[in-house]
Write an enzyme that holds these catalytic residues in place. Structure first.
Site, PDB file in Angstrom:
ATOM      1  N   ASP A   8       1.002  -0.962  -0.283  1.00  0.00           N
ATOM      2  CA  ASP A   8      -0.309  -0.091   0.194  1.00  0.00           C
ATOM      3  C   ASP A   8       0.838   1.078   0.124  1.00  0.00           C
ATOM      4  OD1 ASP A   8      -1.190   2.074   1.053  1.00  0.00           O
ATOM      5  OD2 ASP A   8      -2.606   1.366   2.522  1.00  0.00           O
ATOM      6  N   LYS A  70       2.882  11.462  -3.711  1.00  0.00           N
ATOM      7  CA  LYS A  70       2.192  10.624  -4.600  1.00  0.00           C
ATOM      8  C   LYS A  70       1.003  11.929  -5.199  1.00  0.00           C
ATOM      9  CE  LYS A  70      -2.021   6.977  -3.501  1.00  0.00           C
ATOM     10  NZ  LYS A  70      -2.310   6.035  -2.536  1.00  0.00           N
ATOM     11  N   GLU A 169      -7.374   0.254  -4.034  1.00  0.00           N
ATOM     12  CA  GLU A 169      -7.506   0.591  -2.424  1.00  0.00           C
ATOM     13  C   GLU A 169      -8.388  -0.022  -2.255  1.00  0.00           C
ATOM     14  OE1 GLU A 169      -5.421   4.197  -1.433  1.00  0.00           O
ATOM     15  OE2 GLU A 169      -3.852   4.094  -2.578  1.00  0.00           O
ATOM     16  N   ASP A 191     -12.496   5.653   2.653  1.00  0.00           N
ATOM     17  CA  ASP A 191     -11.072   6.316   2.814  1.00  0.00           C
ATOM     18  C   ASP A 191     -10.722   7.058   2.879  1.00  0.00           C
ATOM     19  OD1 ASP A 191      -8.364   5.555   2.688  1.00  0.00           O
ATOM     20  OD2 ASP A 191      -7.839   4.641   1.074  1.00  0.00           O
TER      21      ASP A 191
HETATM   22  P1  ADP Z   1      -2.748   7.508   3.217  1.00  0.00           P
HETATM   23  O1  ADP Z   1      -3.204   6.708   2.885  1.00  0.00           O
HETATM   24  O2  ADP Z   1      -2.781   8.978   2.520  1.00  0.00           O
HETATM   25  O3  ADP Z   1      -0.691   7.085   3.187  1.00  0.00           O
HETATM   26  P2  ADP Z   1      -2.819   6.867   6.055  1.00  0.00           P
HETATM   27  O4  ADP Z   1      -4.162   6.203   6.299  1.00  0.00           O
HETATM   28  O5  ADP Z   1      -1.899   6.227   6.989  1.00  0.00           O
HETATM   29  O6  ADP Z   1      -2.896   7.699   4.527  1.00  0.00           O
HETATM   30  O7  ADP Z   1      -3.711   7.932   7.185  1.00  0.00           O
HETATM   31  C1  ADP Z   1      -3.077   9.012   7.678  1.00  0.00           C
HETATM   32  C2  ADP Z   1      -4.012  10.044   7.805  1.00  0.00           C
HETATM   33  O8  ADP Z   1      -4.262   9.620   9.666  1.00  0.00           O
HETATM   34  C3  ADP Z   1      -2.866  11.267   8.735  1.00  0.00           C
HETATM   35  O9  ADP Z   1      -3.009  12.483   8.166  1.00  0.00           O
HETATM   36  C4  ADP Z   1      -2.247  10.785  10.569  1.00  0.00           C
HETATM   37  O10 ADP Z   1      -2.527  12.499  10.961  1.00  0.00           O
HETATM   38  C5  ADP Z   1      -3.962  10.400  10.601  1.00  0.00           C
HETATM   39  N1  ADP Z   1      -4.418   9.546  11.459  1.00  0.00           N
HETATM   40  C6  ADP Z   1      -3.391   8.447  12.245  1.00  0.00           C
HETATM   41  N2  ADP Z   1      -3.758   7.706  13.724  1.00  0.00           N
HETATM   42  C7  ADP Z   1      -4.636   8.633  13.809  1.00  0.00           C
HETATM   43  C8  ADP Z   1      -5.568   8.406  14.520  1.00  0.00           C
HETATM   44  N3  ADP Z   1      -5.620   7.749  16.298  1.00  0.00           N
HETATM   45  N4  ADP Z   1      -6.521   9.502  14.427  1.00  0.00           N
HETATM   46  C9  ADP Z   1      -6.512  10.574  13.859  1.00  0.00           C
HETATM   47  N5  ADP Z   1      -6.079  10.834  12.260  1.00  0.00           N
HETATM   48  C10 ADP Z   1      -5.224   9.811  13.000  1.00  0.00           C
HETATM   49 MG    MG Z   2      -4.038   4.983   1.546  1.00  0.00          MG
END
Ligand code: ADP
Ligand code: MG
Length: 605
Positions: A8, A70, A169, A191
């Site tokens: 991912d 990205k 995804e 998502d």
């Molecule tokens: P991406 O798919 O864009 O790579 P992710 O699914 O990893 O992103 O999500 C990342 C986002 O989730 C970031 O903005 C991060 O701050 C937020 N995030 C991660 N854990 C938490 C949480 N416990 N509460 C709120 N936001 C969160």
């Molecule tokens: Mg993602």
């Protein structure tokens, strides 16, 4: 046999998984974490550093650290202007107009930086599994266009991976969720990640995964929430110290990091303390900043962002012709779905609590690993069906857009249609490939042009030109045209740099609906003018063939009216054309059988 991994490749975080005993398992990185920040530190001659270490360097050397790359992969500079929020590094255009990133006066393609992230994921798997890994399945957002997919694939290759498949995804998430299901289900994948939000409705029946619709907002994510919290902290710092911290990049990064930490903590706590020692200096010396943020204040702050999550959900349901009650399950994906207010919103909207059985950070990578297992044969075949966001087709004579693959078709897909020539002994045809919903080709987005030469000489309408559109499982379009008689063939793979986000697709479809009447009128007029050209050729031929049998004054009148007809054809004046034709028929009608049988035999020719 070596393992095949699923990656991912996220905007904010990346995750790698593999298949063990038919089950997908996420692999922790060298730092012991199952998610790796998609952040890259480029320090000159040394190898790039990826992950948490690089993310920490955002504070000390922000100019060398790249995040959220990205957003820019496979995109033209002019397309990314609305994706620049919170980006601290300069973007330029390369010779082809593609967005590139400047770091210490070196230019990097986004795919080179993504390659560094993928290489880190590959290494993570190799260290854990103790073997060399070559094959991978990589996920991309459902709305990624061809160019973004190709660039992602290229990034994988740069990282030394054979990219077996690029999958969407949400499809991966549904796959990870659906493998253990016995019954058919309709699921929504919600998502909400760091930089993007998308919602996808899928139907899982047996081994088949069909995307029913997808919608979203590619400029909405956890980063926007960080930005709001950051603004609050910045204002408070200014109030407390009289200094605007905005001037210094490193200070801004520190505050931003504190904002994100506070946000994440507020997902489980109802109140958080923010401490930033020595954050700015005023005439009294270095200043500490201390403040508190309650869940209540925070939720009020982010309410406008949450509001924006609903519209795409409504659109996705409308496109799939479903109501919330038709869904069996809602899957939460992405770190931002850990926010309690988001979970409530989703629960309320879909009238059911979202699934608790999946880990929002890991499910996409797990689905990719399962797909990898399917491809390499360690799991049975599961059929993945995704959809095309916009119709694809070619331009016909007269400017008509002929659709070969309608919007929302399932991919992979192959469609063949036969066309022919419009003039006698035509040697070549131009194939103009377009994407869009308008009936008038010129109103759609041009993807590619190519010329098929060497058509065997034949009267018009006789040659058979087979045009074949093929979208593979990665969503990449290949178009070929073949002259059936000569066997000559030409093809292109469309590497379009044109973006087709779900909103864009929505907008295009709505506009097409609005302009349908205008388009049909336009095409009807074009057809009418084409008929008039044929009619003019017929009358000319009649005059040439029977010159000696026509009265001189009739011949004269015919010539005069022909002139008027041709002028009106040139001007595209449909009314004028009809008048001139009427007058020509009146004169021709004086020769009854001679004229009408000539006309009939001309039309049957
Ligand atoms: P991406 O798919 O864009 O790579 P992710 O699914 O990893 O992103 O999500 C990342 C986002 O989730 C970031 O903005 C991060 O701050 C937020 N995030 C991660 N854990 C938490 C949480 N416990 N509460 C709120 N936001 C969160
Ligand atoms: Mg993602």
């Amino acid at each position: 046999m070596a393992h095949t991994i699923g990656i991912d490749l996220g905007t904010t975080n990346s995750v790698v998984a593999f298949l063990e005993g038919g089950k997908a398992e996420v692999i922790p990185n060298a730092e012991g974490s199952k998610t790796t920040p998609s952040v890259v530190l480029l320090s000159g001659d040394d190898d790039p550093v990826v992950g948490a270490v690089a993310k920490r360097q955002l504070i000390t050397q922000p100019e060398r650290v790249i995040r959220s790359v990205k957003r820019f992969i496979g995109s033209r500079l002019e397309e990314v202007q609305d994706r620049l929020a919170g980006i601290h590094y300069p973007l330029l255009a390369d010779d082809e107009g593609m967005a590139v990133i400047e770091v210490s006066s070196m230019l990097y393609k986004p795919e080179e930086i993504s390659a560094a992230i993928l290489y880190k994921m590959k290494q993570t798997a190799e260290d854990y599994l103790g073997e060399e890994i070559e094959d991978a399945v990589i996920t991309v957002p459902a709305y990624f266009n061809d160019s973004q997919r190709q660039a992602t694939k290229a990034a994988g290759q740069l990282a030394g991976l054979r990219v077996l498949r690029i999958i969407n995804e949400p499809t991966a998430a549904a796959l990870a969720y659906g493998v253990s299901l016995d019954e058919d289900q309709r699921v929504a994948v919600f998502d909400f990640g760091g930089g993007t939000f998308d919602v996808t409705l899928l139907e899982i029946s047996g081994d088949t995964y069909e995307v029913l619709s997808t919608n979203g907002d590619c400029a909405l994510g956890g980063d926007d929430i960080d930005q709001l919290v950051y603004q609050v902290l910045r204002d408070r710092i200014r109030e407390q110290t009289g200094i605007d911290p905005e001037g210094d990049k490193a200070t801004v990064q520190r505050i931003r990091e504190a904002a994100e930490t506070a946000k994440c903590e507020l997902s489980s706590l109802t109140k958080v303390k923010i401490n930033l020692p020595f954050i700015v200096a005023n005439e009294e010396g270095p200043q500490h900043f201390e403040s508190e943020l309650t869940r209540k204040e925070y939720e009020a702050l982010i309410a406008p962002i949450l509001e924006r999550l609903l519209e795409p959900c409504r659109n996705a349901l409308r496109d799939a012709k479903l109501e919330p009650k038709d869904l069996d399950q809602v899957l939460l994906v992405g770190g931002s779905t850990r926010i309690p207010a988001v979970q409530h919103l989703v629960g309320d909207f879909f009238s059911r609590p979202p699934s608790k059985s999946v880990n929002p950070d890991e499910i996409v990578a797990m689905g990719a690993a399962i797909q990898a297992g399917v491809i390499t044969g360690s799991l049975e075949e599961v059929l993945l069906l995704d959809v095309t966001p916009l119709s694809l087709g070619i331009e016909l004579a007269g400017g008509v857009f002929s659709t070969l693959i309608p919007r929302n078709s399932n991919i992979p897909i192959v469609v063949e249609k036969s066309f022919t020539t419009v003039v006698d002994n035509q040697k070549a045809v131009n194939v103009h490939v377009l994407q869009g919903e308008r009936k008038v080709a010129a109103e759609n987005r041009s993807l590619a042009h190519f010329k098929l030469n060497g058509i065997a000489p034949a009267p018009k309408d006789l040659p058979e030109i087979k045009v074949r559109f093929m979208i593979d499982a990665n969503g990449i379009l290949n178009v070929s045209a073949t002259d059936v008689t000569s066997g000559n063939m030409m093809e292109v793979t469309v590497a379009s740099a044109a973006q087709t986000s779900t909103e864009e697709a929505e907008r295009v479809a709505a506009e097409a609906e609005e302009k349908i009447e205008q388009d049909l009128n336009f095409l009807r007029d074009r057809r009418r003018i084409q008929q008039a050209r044929d009619f003019s050729a017929m009358v000319q031929n009649f005059m040439d063939s029977y010159e000696d049998r026509l009265a001189p004054e009739d011949l004269h009148a015919l010539r005069e009216k022909m002139f008027s007809l041709d002028v009106n054809i040139q001007a595209g004046n449909v009314e004028g054309v009809a008048n001139a034709e009427g007058e020509l028929i009146n004169i021709g009608g004086r020769y009854k059988d001679l004229f009408y049988s000539h006309k009939a035999s001309w039309e049957n020719k």
